[in-house]
Design a protein around this motif. Structure first.
Motif, PDB file in Angstrom:
ATOM      1  N   GLY A  75       0.765  -1.110   0.054  1.00 59.51           N
ATOM      2  CA  GLY A  75      -0.145   0.132   0.120  1.00 59.51           C
ATOM      3  C   GLY A  75       1.031   1.245  -0.119  1.00 59.51           C
ATOM      4  O   GLY A  75       0.465   2.074  -0.623  1.00 59.51           O
ATOM      5  N   HIS A  76       1.916   1.286   0.737  1.00 58.28           N
ATOM      6  CA  HIS A  76       2.841   2.265   0.722  1.00 58.28           C
ATOM      7  C   HIS A  76       3.433   2.654  -0.723  1.00 58.28           C
ATOM      8  O   HIS A  76       3.431   3.810  -0.946  1.00 58.28           O
ATOM      9  CB  HIS A  76       3.709   2.372   1.798  1.00 58.28           C
ATOM     10  N   VAL A  77       4.084   1.684  -1.033  1.00 55.57           N
ATOM     11  CA  VAL A  77       4.658   1.939  -2.333  1.00 55.57           C
ATOM     12  C   VAL A  77       3.741   2.238  -3.463  1.00 55.57           C
ATOM     13  O   VAL A  77       3.981   3.329  -4.274  1.00 55.57           O
ATOM     14  CB  VAL A  77       5.656   0.531  -2.804  1.00 55.57           C
ATOM     15  N   SER A  78       2.501   1.697  -3.575  1.00 57.75           N
ATOM     16  CA  SER A  78       1.552   1.971  -4.513  1.00 57.75           C
ATOM     17  C   SER A  78       1.412   3.565  -4.306  1.00 57.75           C
ATOM     18  O   SER A  78       0.992   4.238  -5.281  1.00 57.75           O
ATOM     19  CB  SER A  78       0.313   1.167  -4.173  1.00 57.75           C
ATOM     20  N   ASN A  79       0.869   4.270  -3.125  1.00 56.34           N
ATOM     21  CA  ASN A  79       0.881   5.392  -2.754  1.00 56.34           C
ATOM     22  C   ASN A  79       1.855   6.495  -3.429  1.00 56.34           C
ATOM     23  O   ASN A  79       1.466   7.269  -3.731  1.00 56.34           O
ATOM     24  CB  ASN A  79       0.395   5.611  -1.306  1.00 56.34           C
ATOM     25  N   VAL A  80       3.148   5.977  -3.049  1.00 59.80           N
ATOM     26  CA  VAL A  80       4.092   6.789  -3.575  1.00 59.80           C
ATOM     27  C   VAL A  80       4.011   6.779  -5.072  1.00 59.80           C
ATOM     28  O   VAL A  80       4.550   7.853  -5.622  1.00 59.80           O
ATOM     29  CB  VAL A  80       5.608   5.932  -3.186  1.00 59.80           C
ATOM     30  N   VAL A  81       3.857   5.766  -5.881  1.00 58.19           N
ATOM     31  CA  VAL A  81       3.817   5.626  -7.308  1.00 58.19           C
ATOM     32  C   VAL A  81       2.662   6.533  -7.659  1.00 58.19           C
ATOM     33  O   VAL A  81       2.879   7.473  -8.624  1.00 58.19           O
ATOM     34  CB  VAL A  81       3.845   4.438  -7.951  1.00 58.19           C
ATOM     35  N   LYS A  82       1.453   6.665  -7.008  1.00 58.55           N
ATOM     36  CA  LYS A  82       0.314   7.438  -7.446  1.00 58.55           C
ATOM     37  C   LYS A  82       0.494   8.615  -7.374  1.00 58.55           C
ATOM     38  O   LYS A  82       0.070   9.572  -8.187  1.00 58.55           O
ATOM     39  CB  LYS A  82      -0.980   6.612  -6.755  1.00 58.55           C
ATOM     40  N   ASP A  83       1.344   9.232  -6.206  1.00 55.76           N
ATOM     41  CA  ASP A  83       1.580  10.599  -5.902  1.00 55.76           C
ATOM     42  C   ASP A  83       2.500  11.091  -6.867  1.00 55.76           C
ATOM     43  O   ASP A  83       2.103  12.185  -7.406  1.00 55.76           O
ATOM     44  CB  ASP A  83       2.323  10.585  -4.490  1.00 55.76           C
ATOM     45  N   ILE A  84       3.309  10.430  -7.545  1.00 56.13           N
ATOM     46  CA  ILE A  84       4.236  10.876  -8.338  1.00 56.13           C
ATOM     47  C   ILE A  84       3.584  11.048  -9.842  1.00 56.13           C
ATOM     48  O   ILE A  84       3.675  12.144 -10.545  1.00 56.13           O
ATOM     49  CB  ILE A  84       5.478  10.029  -8.793  1.00 56.13           C
ATOM     50  N   VAL A  85       2.775   9.889 -10.185  1.00 58.74           N
ATOM     51  CA  VAL A  85       1.953  10.014 -11.502  1.00 58.74           C
ATOM     52  C   VAL A  85       0.948  11.290 -11.444  1.00 58.74           C
ATOM     53  O   VAL A  85       0.727  11.752 -12.427  1.00 58.74           O
ATOM     54  CB  VAL A  85       1.289   8.596 -11.831  1.00 58.74           C
ATOM     55  N   THR A  86       0.156  11.395 -10.496  1.00 57.41           N
ATOM     56  CA  THR A  86      -0.725  12.335 -10.371  1.00 57.41           C
ATOM     57  C   THR A  86       0.030  13.828 -10.404  1.00 57.41           C
ATOM     58  O   THR A  86      -0.732  14.674 -10.988  1.00 57.41           O
ATOM     59  CB  THR A  86      -1.467  12.165  -8.856  1.00 57.41           C
ATOM     60  N   ARG A  87       0.939  14.157  -9.647  1.00 57.07           N
ATOM     61  CA  ARG A  87       1.381  15.415  -9.466  1.00 57.07           C
ATOM     62  C   ARG A  87       2.463  15.854 -10.398  1.00 57.07           C
ATOM     63  O   ARG A  87       2.639  17.024 -11.083  1.00 57.07           O
ATOM     64  CB  ARG A  87       2.036  15.537  -8.177  1.00 57.07           C
ATOM     65  N   TYR A  88       3.159  14.943 -11.251  1.00 53.47           N
ATOM     66  CA  TYR A  88       4.184  15.499 -12.175  1.00 53.47           C
ATOM     67  C   TYR A  88       3.868  15.043 -13.510  1.00 53.47           C
ATOM     68  O   TYR A  88       3.288  13.839 -13.929  1.00 53.47           O
ATOM     69  CB  TYR A  88       5.492  14.656 -11.693  1.00 53.47           C
ATOM     70  N   ASP A  89       4.307  15.587 -14.604  1.00 51.48           N
ATOM     71  CA  ASP A  89       4.220  15.308 -15.970  1.00 51.48           C
ATOM     72  C   ASP A  89       5.301  14.428 -16.592  1.00 51.48           C
ATOM     73  O   ASP A  89       6.060  15.030 -17.288  1.00 51.48           O
ATOM     74  CB  ASP A  89       4.058  16.773 -16.691  1.00 51.48           C
ATOM     75  N   ILE A  90       5.251  13.359 -16.034  1.00 51.95           N
ATOM     76  CA  ILE A  90       6.273  12.316 -16.518  1.00 51.95           C
ATOM     77  C   ILE A  90       5.836  11.510 -17.588  1.00 51.95           C
ATOM     78  O   ILE A  90       4.745  11.559 -17.873  1.00 51.95           O
ATOM     79  CB  ILE A  90       6.680  11.222 -15.216  1.00 51.95           C
TER      80      ILE A  90
END
Length: 534
Positions: free
Chosen positions: A219-234
């Motif tokens: 759950g923690h790593v999933s949240n980290v990934v989603k946080d980056i995907v949501t906030r950054y134009d990667i």
């Protein structure tokens, strides 16, 4: 209502004059490219036109259809590692200006040598080289876990903007399970080792690892990934080969996951311990793939596993088994299509008997049943051969033969491109002589790009051209085509380039026509618009 004959004659003459005058002063532009022989539609007037004057037909706007050359495609990436300050930043005590200068130097080098992607490590060990509320600032960035850069800035945002300015994709590289690196100083109160101590395990080499079996880890790593995907134009998320740790990290002892293993057995679990571990990772990989696309469909997910699945696959291959040691069933992930690109680390020479480059690449290709991108990792830093540049060049050529139009590779690491004086010249004068677009990711649905508009102003010895498109937010690059003496030339341009002054004569050749296409983030092409030059 009836009109007398005189009124009909007067009105007819009026409309004839009106149309003739207006068509002389206003060329009607076709909304989409048409053949020269097709005339634009003219709205019918309310009364018939009796004049046969040819000036009533608007002139053609020089838009035409043609056969444009195919655009070269190949994925050309480089890993940039932050862990232990391997690549960037080169030290953990650089000023912000020094960090930015190093980054720009690397990106300029990649652009100038016709690369098109950066795989940038933003989470080396449960830390962040970006602004995060979930994990602390990285020790490798500032020399202290949790200490922000000063003056404060967001390194990831900086890397994204500077990469995109140069037409480079930016892939964020995360290590999912490493909680603390032995080169990262002593864990302090802000370290995830202490903040999530109930799911972190200390290994005998001084590293700390999240327990992959614990739902809290997932759950923690999933949240980290989603946080980056949501906030950054990667452009993509990237995992490397670290899942369960290599056996040497715990000095050969088994991974100490008794807590979660006993809980599994007590709950009625029937898998063997090895299969249970693999099942933990399999479910996690599938989950991350689906969550990324649910958040932003165009963001791709890539994994670069250890180059050997198991010894004996293919026949004659020897070496470590990621299946048995890392509990990583990478073949399954490829078979299932839980990745958008797959980059097995084929770090051995072409002539290696136990780990043949071409044999391994062909085997991975045979397992690519969902036709995902297969772009091998190349060991440009320390491949064991007397002439590394020639070896890497030859591996690229073999990859092209095996993979065809979906070819590509990632270089480990950017240091391998700079520390050997002959590496970049060998690539730039050989396989990377021309720029290339990344291959299309056809299985991801995308909003179709509209055909660009194209404007031409003649400036004597040159043509000033400009272009745009309505849905420009969907555009990542442009491809400009110029035709001299009937031969098309191709140029890949960055998004911010919206105009160009083109000489009408070049090396004794005459400019005949220009054309433009838009390219989206998944490599898809718009229709083109082509115009003749007078």
């Amino acid at each position: 209502m009836r009109m007398n004959t005189l009124k009909m004659i007067v009105l007819s003459g009026f409309f004839t004059s009106f149309v003739a005058c207006s068509t002389q002063n206003n060329a009607v532009k076709a909304s989409t490219p048409v053949k020269n022989s097709v005339k634009p539609n003219i709205p019918k007037p309310p009364l018939p036109i009796t004049s046969t004057d040819s000036s009533a037909v608007p002139p053609n706007d020089d838009t035409f259809r043609t056969n444009l050359p195919e655009i070269k495609r190949e994925f050309r990436g480089a890993w940039i590692a932050s862990v232990a300050n391997i690549n960037w930043p080169s030290r953990n005590n650089l000023s912000v200006d020094q960090q930015k200068a190093e980054a720009i130097s690397m990106l300029d080098m990649l652009k100038d040598n016709n690369f098109n992607a950066v795989i940038f490590q933003v989470r080396p060990s449960a830390d962040a080289l970006y602004t995060s509320n979930l994990e602390p600032w990285s020790y490798f960035l500032t020399g202290q876990t949790g200490a922000a850069p000063y003056p404060n800035y967001d390194p990831l945002q900086f890397w994204i903007e500077e990469s995109h300015k140069r037409g480079l994709e930016l892939h964020v590289w995360l290590n999912p399970y490493r909680a603390h690196h032995s080169n990262g100083g002593s864990p302090n109160s802000l370290s995830m080792v202490n903040k999530l101590s109930d799911i972190v395990i200390r290994l005998k080499n001084g590293m700390y690892w999240f327990d992959p079996a614990d739902p809290k880890t997932q759950g923690h790593v999933s949240n980290v990934v989603k946080d980056i995907v949501t906030r950054y134009d990667i452009d993509a998320v990237h995992f490397d080969d670290y899942f369960y740790p290599y056996a040497t990290y715990n000095k050969g002892a088994d991974f100490p996951d008794n807590k979660t293993w006993n809980a599994y057995v007590n709950s009625g679990g029937t898998l063997t311990r090895a299969d249970w571990r693999r099942d933990n990772v399999n479910k996690f990989v599938e989950r991350i793939y689906k969550e990324i696309h649910a958040e932003k469909n165009y963001v791709r997910f890539g994994i670069s596993p250890f180059g050997i699945w198991k010894p004996g696959y293919p026949e004659g291959v020897t070496g470590s088994s990621q299946y048995d040691e890392l509990y990583a069933d990478a073949k399954l992930w490829l078979n299932k299509g839980w990745v958008d690109y797959f980059s097995p680390q084929l770090y051995w020479p072409i002539e290696s008997k136990g780990q043949p480059f071409e044999g391994l690449l062909n085997w991975w290709k045979s397992e690519n049943t969902m036709n995902r991108h297969l772009w091998p990792g190349l060991n440009s830093v320390e491949i064991k051969t007397s002439d590394r540049p020639t070896e890497i060049k030859n591996q690229i050529e073999i990859s092209r033969q095996v993979l065809g139009k979906d070819a590509g590779e990632i270089h480990w690491s950017i240091a391998g491109l700079t520390k050997n004086a002959n590496m970049l010249p060998t690539l730039k004068n050989g396989p990377y002589k021309e720029k290339a677009l990344v291959p299309k990711t056809s299985w991801i649905k995308a909003i179709p790009l509209q055909t660009p508009t194209l404007f031409i102003n003649n400036n004597g010895n040159s043509a000033q051209i400009s272009w745009s498109v309505k849905n420009i937010k969907e555009v990542f690059q442009w491809v400009l085509f110029t035709q001299y003496n009937g031969i098309w030339e191709t140029e890949i341009l960055t998004l911010d380039q919206l105009s160009r002054e083109i000489p009408k004569n070049k090396e004794g050749k005459v400019l005949n026509a220009v054309a433009i296409k838009a390219i989206d983030r998944l490599g898809n092409e718009s229709d083109y618009i082509a115009k003749k030059i007078k």
